[in-house]
Design an enzyme around this catalytic site. Sequence first.
Site, PDB file in Angstrom:
ATOM      1  N   ARG A 257     -26.596  89.296 -62.648  1.00 14.81           N
ATOM      2  CA  ARG A 257     -28.002  89.383 -62.234  1.00 14.81           C
ATOM      3  C   ARG A 257     -28.145  90.441 -61.145  1.00 14.81           C
ATOM      4  O   ARG A 257     -27.703  90.245 -60.010  1.00 14.81           O
ATOM      5  CB  ARG A 257     -28.514  88.034 -61.727  1.00 14.81           C
ATOM      6  CG  ARG A 257     -29.937  88.122 -61.180  1.00 14.81           C
ATOM      7  CD  ARG A 257     -30.678  86.798 -61.118  1.00 14.81           C
ATOM      8  NE  ARG A 257     -30.150  85.872 -60.130  1.00 14.81           N
ATOM      9  CZ  ARG A 257     -30.792  84.765 -59.736  1.00 14.81           C
ATOM     10  NH1 ARG A 257     -31.975  84.478 -60.246  1.00 14.81           N
ATOM     11  NH2 ARG A 257     -30.241  83.949 -58.862  1.00 14.81           N
TER      12      ARG A 257
ATOM     13  N   ASP B 194     -30.745  78.699 -52.085  1.00 15.58           N
ATOM     14  CA  ASP B 194     -30.665  80.147 -52.060  1.00 15.58           C
ATOM     15  C   ASP B 194     -31.972  80.682 -51.501  1.00 15.58           C
ATOM     16  O   ASP B 194     -32.739  79.946 -50.877  1.00 15.58           O
ATOM     17  CB  ASP B 194     -30.312  80.727 -53.436  1.00 15.58           C
ATOM     18  CG  ASP B 194     -31.391  80.488 -54.488  1.00 15.58           C
ATOM     19  OD1 ASP B 194     -32.497  80.020 -54.139  1.00 15.58           O
ATOM     20  OD2 ASP B 194     -31.122  80.768 -55.671  1.00 15.58           O
TER      21      ASP B 194
END
Length: 555
Positions: free
Chosen positions: A183, A471
């Site tokens: 990613r 996150d």
Amino acid sequence: MTITDIAPPPRAFRAEPEHDRITPTLTVVGPLHERYEEILTGEALAFVAALHELFAGARYDRLADRMRHGYEIGNGRDPRFRDDTARIREDSSWRVAGPGPGLEDRRVEITGPTDPRMTINALNSGAHVWLADQEDATSPTWRNVIGGQLSLRDAIRGQLSFTSPEGKRYEVTAERTPTIVMRPRGWHLEEHHIHFTDRYRRTMAASGSLVDFGLYAFHNAQALIDQGRGPYFYLPKIESSEEARLWDQVFTFTEQYLGIRHGTIRATVLIETLPAAFEMEEILYELRDHCAGLNAGRWDYIFSIIKTYRGRGSRFVMPDRNQVTMTVDFMRAYTELLVKTCHKRGAHAIGGMSAFIPNRRDPEANARALEQVAADKRREAADGFDGTWVAHPDLIPVARAEFDAVLGDRPNQVDRQRDDVQVYERHLLNLWIGRPITDAGVRANVSVALRYIEAWLRGQGAVAIDGLMEDVATAEISRSQIWQWIRQEKSTEEGTPITREYVSSLVDEVLAEVDRHDGDRFDDAAEVFRDVALSEGFRPFLTTRAYADHLVELA
């Protein structure tokens, strides 16, 4: 003034005299640490420079589109399924490319950053896929950005090992490792350690997306193909089919540049913004030659909703973060539409990450976490998802058991059509939950955001806080809720007005309670939090300003 604050350069390319043109270049302005020259080779930088020359202008256009669309919604124009792309949705004949080699079975995917230890743990985990995250689970320090590229390069070649400061050695021992899906950073993020000078001598920060993607693809595409897999990517923060089309153009050029067959690159798009939820089919269509599926990026999706509707009135205000679950009406509508859309077009539908993590030292807490994760994955498998995310190796057996119960020996359930699902615009925008904001909820947002930002400033992107794996999306939800609650003049269930002064006092209380140590970044974290949660204006992403102010490391 930071580069982030400067308007994009003008695009009147033809107005420049021909003799002023130069060869576009990338200049590395960050320090060159050990082995960096293995990643930042002349050939690799030339490729990434070519990506910028061709696509940097279109990137700025797409970011301008985002600002324009956000302004329209803020002024009362709700997102809609687009009339101008109705022909795409109504054409039943087209399908996406589907999974590449090694992506046929994605029932359990483990996510995590790309530092050497976490890379090895992921490859040994037994998951089917590893989301190698250079975005929300990675703090974009220069060492993390290039160090992550080195970890991936070594891992793909079977050369990765790591010894911790305590002397513990980590090695890849699994006979079959997960398929890697990398990613890169989203279109909005920049890489300040690399500057791009275009053919008209204009210099700007490089695109984080193109740097992450370009370096990984250049160094690893052929090695992955030789291993019977391929260069695969998760695409974050997309807001429109035009942004997906830009990625497709990047992929096509890359395949031509590297001399690999068209369609070798595969992408899975995270549907983690509210505008993208209204363009799922169009996104699949634009990426159809390179598309493997869509993912329900649940936490960023919640953040996107709060950000999009932050100034639109009380009916768009959400309660405590822990009350915004996957079973509320608008989240059910979003996930069911995603599964239906994917399977209609031959794409995988991948579920999101339950934030609960195991606790080996507390059996009761561990049992509760496993039960929560099992319930979450059971619902996803029953809804038709083809796979799901976990954040810890101990959760893989739990998630796999729930998907095994539905899939059996089948690699996926793409053939399961959800014709029973009918999702209309009103379902995606039915944001009323009817639960309260509490004193504890306000304090939790302040505490979690401060502790996460502090860790992020020290280079940690995935952080265990209060039994949850957090996150960037966690901090984004927390600070945007605070901003919205203040703006909408909300009070808690206990009667406490949520004001700037009240939240600022909570910041001071949290700072007095946390364990301080030499080298901590709590003072900087408090400065960042106050800027993004208590300022009069709303910053679209907390990471852009914080990165420019605190993480840039120039040679």
